[in-house]
Design an enzyme around this catalytic site. Structure first.
Site, PDB file in Angstrom:
ATOM      1  N   ASP A  30       0.595  -1.287   0.057  1.00  0.00           N
ATOM      2  CA  ASP A  30      -0.078   0.093   0.018  1.00  0.00           C
ATOM      3  C   ASP A  30       0.755   1.156  -0.136  1.00  0.00           C
ATOM      4  O   ASP A  30       0.395   2.077   0.754  1.00  0.00           O
ATOM      5  CB  ASP A  30      -0.955  -0.100   1.160  1.00  0.00           C
ATOM      6  CG  ASP A  30      -1.937  -1.127   1.346  1.00  0.00           C
ATOM      7  OD1 ASP A  30      -2.015  -1.952   0.242  1.00  0.00           O
ATOM      8  OD2 ASP A  30      -3.030  -1.330   2.251  1.00  0.00           O
TER       9      ASP A  30
ATOM     10  N   LYS B 158      -6.902  -4.991  -2.739  1.00  0.00           N
ATOM     11  CA  LYS B 158      -7.820  -5.427  -1.659  1.00  0.00           C
ATOM     12  C   LYS B 158      -8.717  -4.398  -1.004  1.00  0.00           C
ATOM     13  O   LYS B 158      -8.517  -3.420  -1.195  1.00  0.00           O
ATOM     14  CB  LYS B 158      -6.738  -6.035  -0.793  1.00  0.00           C
ATOM     15  CG  LYS B 158      -5.856  -5.084  -0.204  1.00  0.00           C
ATOM     16  CD  LYS B 158      -4.809  -5.652   0.898  1.00  0.00           C
ATOM     17  CE  LYS B 158      -3.888  -4.480   1.227  1.00  0.00           C
ATOM     18  NZ  LYS B 158      -4.832  -3.233   1.928  1.00  0.00           N
TER      19      LYS B 158
ATOM     20  N   CYS C 284      -1.906  -2.918   7.566  1.00  0.00           N
ATOM     21  CA  CYS C 284      -1.787  -3.814   6.668  1.00  0.00           C
ATOM     22  C   CYS C 284      -0.545  -4.360   6.565  1.00  0.00           C
ATOM     23  O   CYS C 284      -0.683  -5.827   6.242  1.00  0.00           O
ATOM     24  CB  CYS C 284      -2.282  -2.889   5.248  1.00  0.00           C
ATOM     25  SG  CYS C 284      -3.759  -2.446   5.130  1.00  0.00           S
TER      26      CYS C 284
END
Ligand code: VGL
Ligand code: ZN
Length: 213
Positions: A14, A112, A157
């Site tokens: 990310d 995701k 994450c």
């Protein structure tokens, strides 16, 4: 201690505009790690990028829950859900990778959090702890066994990707200084405890680079 093998991969979590300074869910100094991640990327034959990728009315957005504020926690069907500012809305500039990220040989971009009713911190399992993202199957089919994790955010994450990856049978090593944390309540200490309990190794980029040669 270890040498890089063809079954290793770098998993970059990310590194998106919204998680960097100026973004909707900015992680403090989140952009600082990008040059280091680019350097690490050059050491790895196999690199996988993840991208948080939400619909505009995603369950994790405080804006969807009247009276609720970002960073509060609510109860949803699969347990507790931290509420966030609207971030990484699919197709918007905030959801794009940071322009400084330079890993053109990355082989997979895994999106995701694209289901309206389920968040997904982990690159392996959505937050209902049941719905797979497909990453485990991809890695197995490609014979990739050991993952070096970096990116944003350490305590969300990166944390859940490393824990779920380990539980799914992959060796996960977190490159600590190539991550930055959100820091919400006990999130950082709790991440460290969970990594210790799950035997997720944490190394510095220098240690990784020294070992990889
Ligand atoms: C993340 C909060 C919400 C992360 C994603 O990438 O760590 N954190 N969505
Ligand atoms: Zn998100």
């Amino acid at each position: 201690m270890f040498t890089l093998t063809p079954t290793d991969a770098l998993l970059v979590i990310d590194v998106q505009n919204d998680f960097c300074p100026g973004g909707a869910l900015a992680v403090e100094r989140g952009d600082e790690i990008i040059p280091l991640i680019n350097l690490l990327g050059r050491r790895f034959e196999h690199v996988i990028l993840t991208q948080d990728w939400h619909p505009a009315d995603h369950i994790s957005f405080a804006s969807r829950h009247p009276g609720k504020q970002p960073f509060e926690t609510i109860e949803v069907a699969y347990g507790n859900q931290t509420l966030w500012p609207d971030h990484c809305v699919r197709g918007t500039p905030g959801a794009e990778f940071h322009p400084g990220l330079d890993i053109p040989h990355a082989e997979l971009i895994l999106r995701k959090g694209f289901r309206r009713e389920i968040d997904s911190y982990s690159a392996f399992l959505e937050d209902d702890h049941t719905t797979p993202t497909g990453l485990a199957g991809y890695l197995r089919e490609r014979g990739l066994q050991r993952l070096f994790l970096c990116g944003l955010a350490y305590d969300f994450c990166v944390r859940f990707s490393a824990i779920d990856g380990t539980a799914t049978g992959f060796e996960c090593i977190v490159i600590e200084d190539a991550t930055r944390a959100v820091g919400l309540g006990e999130s950082i200490g709790s991440t460290q405890r969970h990594f210790a309990d799950a035997r997720v190794l944490q190394l510095t980029a220098r240690e990784v680079k020294n070992e990889l040669g």
